[in-house]
Design a protein around this motif. Structure first.
Motif, PDB file in Angstrom:
ATOM      1  N   ILE A 163     -58.196 -27.495 -12.893  1.00  0.00           N
ATOM      2  CA  ILE A 163     -56.753 -26.719 -12.769  1.00  0.00           C
ATOM      3  C   ILE A 163     -55.661 -28.199 -12.940  1.00  0.00           C
ATOM      4  CG2 ILE A 163     -55.211 -25.848 -10.953  1.00  0.00           C
ATOM      5  CD1 ILE A 163     -57.253 -24.265 -10.427  1.00  0.00           C
ATOM      6  N   ASP A 164     -56.660 -29.189 -13.023  1.00  0.00           N
ATOM      7  CA  ASP A 164     -55.440 -30.407 -12.515  1.00  0.00           C
ATOM      8  C   ASP A 164     -55.149 -30.237 -14.464  1.00  0.00           C
ATOM      9  OD1 ASP A 164     -54.993 -31.002 -10.117  1.00  0.00           O
ATOM     10  OD2 ASP A 164     -56.593 -32.464  -9.948  1.00  0.00           O
ATOM     11  N   LEU A 165     -55.871 -30.231 -15.071  1.00  0.00           N
ATOM     12  CA  LEU A 165     -55.711 -30.624 -16.766  1.00  0.00           C
ATOM     13  C   LEU A 165     -54.051 -29.147 -17.181  1.00  0.00           C
ATOM     14  CD1 LEU A 165     -56.486 -32.080 -19.521  1.00  0.00           C
ATOM     15  CD2 LEU A 165     -58.300 -30.217 -19.199  1.00  0.00           C
ATOM     16  N   ALA A 166     -54.765 -27.915 -16.790  1.00  0.00           N
ATOM     17  CA  ALA A 166     -54.423 -26.999 -16.712  1.00  0.00           C
ATOM     18  C   ALA A 166     -52.693 -27.497 -16.481  1.00  0.00           C
ATOM     19  CB  ALA A 166     -54.723 -25.848 -16.218  1.00  0.00           C
ATOM     20  N   ARG A 167     -52.572 -27.522 -15.594  1.00  0.00           N
ATOM     21  CA  ARG A 167     -51.424 -27.808 -14.844  1.00  0.00           C
ATOM     22  C   ARG A 167     -49.925 -28.643 -15.459  1.00  0.00           C
ATOM     23  NH1 ARG A 167     -53.375 -28.089  -9.069  1.00  0.00           N
ATOM     24  NH2 ARG A 167     -51.930 -26.122  -8.321  1.00  0.00           N
ATOM     25  N   ALA A 168     -50.940 -30.197 -15.718  1.00  0.00           N
ATOM     26  CA  ALA A 168     -50.456 -30.931 -17.363  1.00  0.00           C
ATOM     27  C   ALA A 168     -50.353 -30.347 -18.191  1.00  0.00           C
ATOM     28  CB  ALA A 168     -50.986 -32.265 -17.208  1.00  0.00           C
ATOM     29  N   VAL A 169     -51.126 -29.708 -18.499  1.00  0.00           N
ATOM     30  CA  VAL A 169     -50.821 -28.807 -20.375  1.00  0.00           C
ATOM     31  C   VAL A 169     -49.588 -27.971 -20.363  1.00  0.00           C
ATOM     32  CG1 VAL A 169     -51.378 -27.374 -22.148  1.00  0.00           C
ATOM     33  CG2 VAL A 169     -52.909 -29.675 -20.814  1.00  0.00           C
ATOM     34  N   ARG A 170     -50.189 -27.493 -19.130  1.00  0.00           N
ATOM     35  CA  ARG A 170     -48.221 -26.389 -19.573  1.00  0.00           C
ATOM     36  C   ARG A 170     -47.063 -26.761 -18.937  1.00  0.00           C
ATOM     37  NH1 ARG A 170     -48.225 -21.385 -20.349  1.00  0.00           N
ATOM     38  NH2 ARG A 170     -47.061 -22.653 -21.305  1.00  0.00           N
ATOM     39  N   ALA A 171     -46.607 -28.080 -17.674  1.00  0.00           N
ATOM     40  CA  ALA A 171     -45.735 -28.779 -17.584  1.00  0.00           C
ATOM     41  C   ALA A 171     -45.233 -29.027 -19.225  1.00  0.00           C
ATOM     42  CB  ALA A 171     -46.478 -29.926 -16.513  1.00  0.00           C
TER      43      ALA A 171
END
Length: 251
Positions: free
Chosen positions: A187-195
């Protein structure tokens, strides 16, 4: 509000379907045409096929197999593997596939994204980033290609933003570390790409239960939650059983 897309992600290998763990140990799980027939009945949101042989072996997409899949399918299809030119992408779309995915070729020559978007429309262009966490003491992530065997040096967050600028209509983040482990998404990776992006995003790698999908959607909002093992295995002994379930939409 858009509802999340719940997407079975199926791997093509030697003409059949396999499931991997951390991009290794391919296990045969069935015939692609039979899988399409089953998923038709389950009314899935979208079905993604990734050919894990094409790029690593320098092969073209299997157009004949894709034609058979598209004829049988009653759901939107996405295909990736071996696509290196806009002409190949156009040919696949004409077979009845809604979206194509590019990975290694886009990392090698990013302008390919723009060329394909111009040919088939950006809404039909998905860029897949196979991502692995850097080993200690280094932080962050690196994009790999060729089934996780080649390091590109590319940062997934930066390349996702670049792909969007070049015309990608969707970013797919595939965690190599979590592939087949069924222990939850990164989820940390997903959040970073989403941002860093605002186009549709799909995350794959790690889902072991519907609650894992819900946790992803709660963390990043409306997105595509894709999975392989969750939809082809049943129980602790990983018996092969094609199934489909979805979490509730946010809000």
């Amino acid at each position: 509000m858009l509802r999340p897309r719940i997407i079975p992600c199926l791997l093509l290998h030697d003409g059949g379907l396999v499931k991997t763990r951390r991009f290794g140990e391919p296990r045969y799980v069935g015939d692609p045409i039979n899988a399409v027939k089953i998923f038709n009945e389950k009314q899935v949101d979208e079905l993604c096929f990734l050919d894990i042989d094409a790029t690593s072996k320098g092969q073209e997409p299997d157009f004949d197999l894709l034609r058979k899949i598209a004829v049988e399918s009653r759901m939107p299809l996405c295909y990736g593997g071996g696509i290196r030119t806009a002409e190949q992408a156009e040919r696949i779309i004409k077979l009845g596939v809604e979206k194509i995915s590019v990975s290694a070729a886009a990392l090698e020559r990013p302008e390919l994204i723009s060329e394909i978007a111009a040919a088939i429309g950006r809404q039909s262009v998905s860029v897949v980033l196979d991502v692995k966490a850097n080993r200690f003491p280094f932080k962050g992530y690196t994009v790999l290609t060729h089934n996780g065997t080649r390091k590109t040096g590319a940062d997934p967050v930066a390349f996702a933003a670049q792909a969007q600028a070049l015309g990608a209509g969707e970013i797919v983040i595939n965690s190599i570390d979590r592939d087949g482990m069924m222990e939850g998404y990164d989820i940390d990776l997903a959040r970073a790409v989403r941002a860093a992006t605002d186009i549709p995003m799909t995350v794959v790698g790690g889902a072991g239960k519907v609650e894992d999908m819900q946790a992803l959607l709660d963390a990043i909002g409306t997105a595509g939650a894709a999975a392989g093992s969750l939809f082809v295995f049943k129980g602790k002994y990983r018996a092969v059983l094609i199934n489909y379930s979805r979490p509730q939409a946010n809000g």
